[in-house]
Write a protein that holds these residues in place. Structure first.
Motif, PDB file in Angstrom:
ATOM      1  N   ASP A  25       0.757  -1.183  -0.187  1.00 13.73           N
ATOM      2  CA  ASP A  25      -0.053  -0.114  -0.078  1.00 13.73           C
ATOM      3  C   ASP A  25       0.795   1.208   0.079  1.00 13.73           C
ATOM      4  O   ASP A  25       0.537   2.151  -0.751  1.00 13.73           O
ATOM      5  N   SER A  28       2.558   1.526  -3.498  1.00  7.70           N
ATOM      6  CA  SER A  28       1.712   1.909  -4.728  1.00  7.70           C
ATOM      7  C   SER A  28       1.335   3.614  -4.388  1.00  7.70           C
ATOM      8  O   SER A  28       1.298   4.050  -5.350  1.00  7.70           O
ATOM      9  N   ARG A  29       1.693   4.235  -3.519  1.00 10.31           N
ATOM     10  CA  ARG A  29       1.144   5.683  -3.323  1.00 10.31           C
ATOM     11  C   ARG A  29       2.667   6.449  -3.434  1.00 10.31           C
ATOM     12  O   ARG A  29       2.273   7.800  -3.617  1.00 10.31           O
ATOM     13  N   THR A  30       3.801   5.888  -3.526  1.00 10.87           N
ATOM     14  CA  THR A  30       4.892   6.756  -3.668  1.00 10.87           C
ATOM     15  C   THR A  30       5.438   6.446  -4.954  1.00 10.87           C
ATOM     16  O   THR A  30       5.344   5.432  -5.752  1.00 10.87           O
TER      17      THR A  30
END
Length: 58
Positions: A25, A28-30
């Motif tokens: 998680d 996937s956000r960076t």
């Protein structure tokens, strides 16, 4: 198999899955820092701001 050992393995497996899910998680956000180009703001933010301010004053 001992009951305590089975409980420990189940909890360890749940913990491992939770850590993998959290890691996925976050990743996937960076974005990878090398994937971005060298923007003016990243190289010299103070210089580019001064140039922008001078352009707006004129």
């Amino acid at each position: 198999m001992n009951k305590n050992k089975l409980i420990f393995l189940i909890i360890a497996g749940i913990f491992l899955l939770a850590m993998l899910w959290i890691g996925y998680d976050i990743s996937s956000r960076t974005t990878f820092p090398g994937a971005k180009g060298n923007l003016k703001e990243r190289i010299a933010p103070s210089d580019s701001l001064k140039v922008d301010e001078q352009k707006t004053k004129n």
